[in-house]
Design an enzyme around this catalytic site. Structure first.
Site, mmCIF file in Angstrom:
data_model
loop_
_atom_site.group_PDB
_atom_site.id
_atom_site.type_symbol
_atom_site.label_atom_id
_atom_site.label_comp_id
_atom_site.label_asym_id
_atom_site.label_seq_id
_atom_site.Cartn_x
_atom_site.Cartn_y
_atom_site.Cartn_z
ATOM 1 N N PRO A 34 0.826 -1.207 0.000
ATOM 2 C CA PRO A 34 0.000 0.000 0.000
ATOM 3 C C PRO A 34 0.857 1.251 0.000
ATOM 4 O O PRO A 34 1.791 1.377 0.794
ATOM 5 C CB PRO A 34 -0.802 -0.137 1.309
ATOM 6 C CG PRO A 34 0.014 -1.037 2.167
ATOM 7 C CD PRO A 34 0.729 -1.971 1.246
ATOM 8 N N MET A 35 0.547 2.177 -0.918
ATOM 9 C CA MET A 35 1.284 3.440 -1.023
ATOM 10 C C MET A 35 0.265 4.571 -1.150
ATOM 11 O O MET A 35 -0.519 4.596 -2.095
ATOM 12 C CB MET A 35 2.232 3.413 -2.227
ATOM 13 C CG MET A 35 3.328 2.376 -2.120
ATOM 14 S SD MET A 35 4.344 2.237 -3.623
ATOM 15 C CE MET A 35 3.210 1.332 -4.691
ATOM 16 N N GLN A 91 -5.818 -1.467 5.500
ATOM 17 C CA GLN A 91 -4.759 -1.088 6.434
ATOM 18 C C GLN A 91 -5.161 0.182 7.175
ATOM 19 O O GLN A 91 -5.530 1.177 6.553
ATOM 20 C CB GLN A 91 -3.441 -0.865 5.697
ATOM 21 C CG GLN A 91 -2.260 -0.638 6.634
ATOM 22 C CD GLN A 91 -0.986 -0.303 5.896
ATOM 23 O OE1 GLN A 91 -0.723 0.867 5.612
ATOM 24 N NE2 GLN A 91 -0.180 -1.316 5.579
ATOM 25 N N CYS A 122 4.777 3.297 8.115
ATOM 26 C CA CYS A 122 4.838 4.529 7.336
ATOM 27 C C CYS A 122 5.845 5.500 7.945
ATOM 28 O O CYS A 122 5.759 5.831 9.130
ATOM 29 C CB CYS A 122 3.470 5.190 7.267
ATOM 30 S SG CYS A 122 3.488 6.758 6.351
ATOM 31 N N LYS A 166 2.138 -4.544 9.431
ATOM 32 C CA LYS A 166 3.231 -4.094 8.554
ATOM 33 C C LYS A 166 4.160 -3.211 9.387
ATOM 34 O O LYS A 166 3.704 -2.269 10.054
ATOM 35 C CB LYS A 166 2.661 -3.294 7.378
ATOM 36 C CG LYS A 166 3.695 -2.625 6.448
ATOM 37 C CD LYS A 166 4.316 -3.615 5.491
ATOM 38 C CE LYS A 166 5.285 -2.929 4.520
ATOM 39 N NZ LYS A 166 4.581 -2.202 3.438
ATOM 40 N N GLY A 228 10.984 -4.554 0.159
ATOM 41 C CA GLY A 228 12.106 -3.665 -0.062
ATOM 42 C C GLY A 228 12.956 -4.076 -1.244
ATOM 43 O O GLY A 228 13.571 -5.146 -1.238
ATOM 44 N N ASP A 229 12.929 -3.253 -2.309
ATOM 45 C CA ASP A 229 13.799 -3.419 -3.474
ATOM 46 C C ASP A 229 13.470 -4.633 -4.337
ATOM 47 O O ASP A 229 14.318 -5.070 -5.117
ATOM 48 C CB ASP A 229 15.279 -3.495 -3.054
ATOM 49 C CG ASP A 229 15.704 -2.345 -2.164
ATOM 50 O OD1 ASP A 229 15.222 -1.221 -2.390
ATOM 51 O OD2 ASP A 229 16.493 -2.566 -1.226
ATOM 52 N N ARG A 252 7.322 0.258 -5.071
ATOM 53 C CA ARG A 252 7.752 1.109 -6.171
ATOM 54 C C ARG A 252 8.071 0.333 -7.442
ATOM 55 O O ARG A 252 7.950 0.861 -8.546
ATOM 56 C CB ARG A 252 8.945 1.962 -5.719
ATOM 57 C CG ARG A 252 8.523 3.094 -4.788
ATOM 58 C CD ARG A 252 9.711 3.733 -4.119
ATOM 59 N NE ARG A 252 10.378 2.784 -3.242
ATOM 60 C CZ ARG A 252 11.658 2.880 -2.877
ATOM 61 N NH1 ARG A 252 12.388 3.865 -3.348
ATOM 62 N NH2 ARG A 252 12.183 2.001 -2.067
#
Length: 398
Positions: A34-35, A91, A122, A166, A228-229, A252
């Site tokens: 989630p972003m 969330q 966050c 999270k 992550g990544d 991302r």
């Protein structure tokens, strides 16, 4: 249509290709992270369509619970989701246990998502700086109280609802406490933990520390998802195999390559890898526009999101040598980059959504017809470094 890469070798599967969340078998073992301001319903639906309905889990943008005296479902656009998004989780974030629990109950009873997730990850100053999100990692007793109250409320509201968490690995490199967070989570009935391998102070800078994620996975009795990544099939496979996680969460990487979930599902199913043409990539824009309008966006708002996506996708455009018969050389590569930039500028200079969609159609028949979309060209996805966050009295009082 997707083009099959000319190879007889089938994609290698990782050690794990699914995981269980209570009674739900999750395949592939992926989550769209989630972003805020990105992963709204239209973007989630776009990713699901492009994956062939194989995305694992979807999660809402985070929903604030502290702002109102009484949590109101109608006041939060983040709660909107469509039936085809399931399995879907909501969330929530906040710093008051009673408000978090009350919001979780209303969401569970009225909307019946497939799970509720608490956000302790966050890093945004407006969130962490007020003691919620990753700010909870500086106050683990409060995080424990929140998880306890939310779990107890869900257990008594008459809805079968898993609780997930999270988090990040800690506030900064001097206070990494993710193992304690795991202990608290398991003790309070959390059924899945997603760990972002950065500290709050890192924000999105630098590389995620997967060694810590691996330590959590090795010690956990519940599914652990690494975040992550992760920006390709190969990276997802390597993370699962080498760090023992039950799955991966992708943020991302999906913003720049919304096909990534389908690419992972293909690999886990043993299918050959596929290449995406620039023509197919341009077909995404009318689909995304339709989802934005159906979700209630204004035409101007939809235009902004289309340009946002165009700026990302066009960075991955390059020459499709097999179609145009050009042999790879520096001049050819530079020429392809020039064409890709022209495609990008044509889309971004549009004055309205209709013009952008018209240009996308024209580009498919012109400049873009010999290009392909190569996600390996997408680099520098990290954000700017933030070195400190000032605190006032936000941790005083409960």
């Amino acid at each position: 249509m997707l083009k099959t890469v000319e190879s007889s070798k089938k994609a290698e599967k990782p050690a794990r290709i699914s995981f269980r969340l209570r009674g739900l078998e999750v395949f592939p073992n992926t989550i769209l992270s989630p972003m805020d301001g990105v992963t709204d319903a239209p973007f989630r639906r776009l990713c699901r369509v492009l994956s062939g309905n194989r995305m694992g889990l979807l999660v809402s943008e985070f929903v604030p619970t502290d702002g109102d005296a009484v949590f109101n479902l109608d006041g939060h656009r983040q709660l909107r989701f469509f039936p085809e998004e399931r399995p879907f989780g909501v969330q929530i974030f906040g710093r008051f246990p009673d408000k978090m629990a009350a919001a979780a109950k209303k969401i569970a009873v009225a909307l019946k998502p497939d799970f509720i997730e608490v956000n302790a990850g966050c890093p945004a100053p407006k969130v962490a700086g007020k003691g919620s999100g990753s700010g909870l990692l500086r106050d683990l007793p409060r995080l424990q109280e929140i998880l306890h109250e939310v779990r107890a409320t869900l257990d008594t509201c008459g809805v079968d609802m898993p609780l997930t968490l999270k988090c990040r690995i800690g506030w900064d490199s001097e206070s990494i406490n993710v193992m304690e967070t795991l202990r608290i989570a398991e003790g309070e009935g959390v059924e899945m933990l997603t760990v972002h391998g950065r500290t709050r102070l890192q924000g999105y800078n630098g590389l995620a520390d997967w060694d810590w994620i691996g330590k959590v996975a090795a010690a956990a009795k519940i599914p652990v998802i690494g975040n992550g990544d992760v920006n390709s099939v190969d990276v997802a496979r390597e993370r699962i195999n080498n760090y023992g996680v039950d799955g991966v969460s992708i943020g991302r990487g999906a913003m720049h390559n919304p096909w990534i979930f389908g690419q992972i599902a293909d690999a886990w199913e043993g299918k050959p890898a596929h290449e995406i043409t620039a023509v197919e990539a341009l077909d995404v824009f009318p689909l995304y526009y339709g989802f934005k309008i159906e979700d209630g966006s204004t035409d101007k708002g939809a235009e902004g999101r289309l340009k946002q996506l165009a700026a990302r996708l066009c960075k991955g455009f390059c020459l499709d040598e097999r179609d145009c018969g050009v042999t790879r050389c520096d001049d050819a590569a530079n020429g392809a980059d020039d064409v890709a930039m022209q495609v990008r500028q044509a889309l971004l200079s549009s004055t309205c959504a209709a013009e952008l969609l018209d240009r996308a159609q024209s580009l498919k028949e012109g400049l873009a017809k010999d290009l392909k979309f190569d996600p390996d060209r997408l680099v520098n996805l990290n954000g700017a470094k933030e070195t400190e966050l000032k605190f006032g009295d936000q941790f005083k009082g409960r």
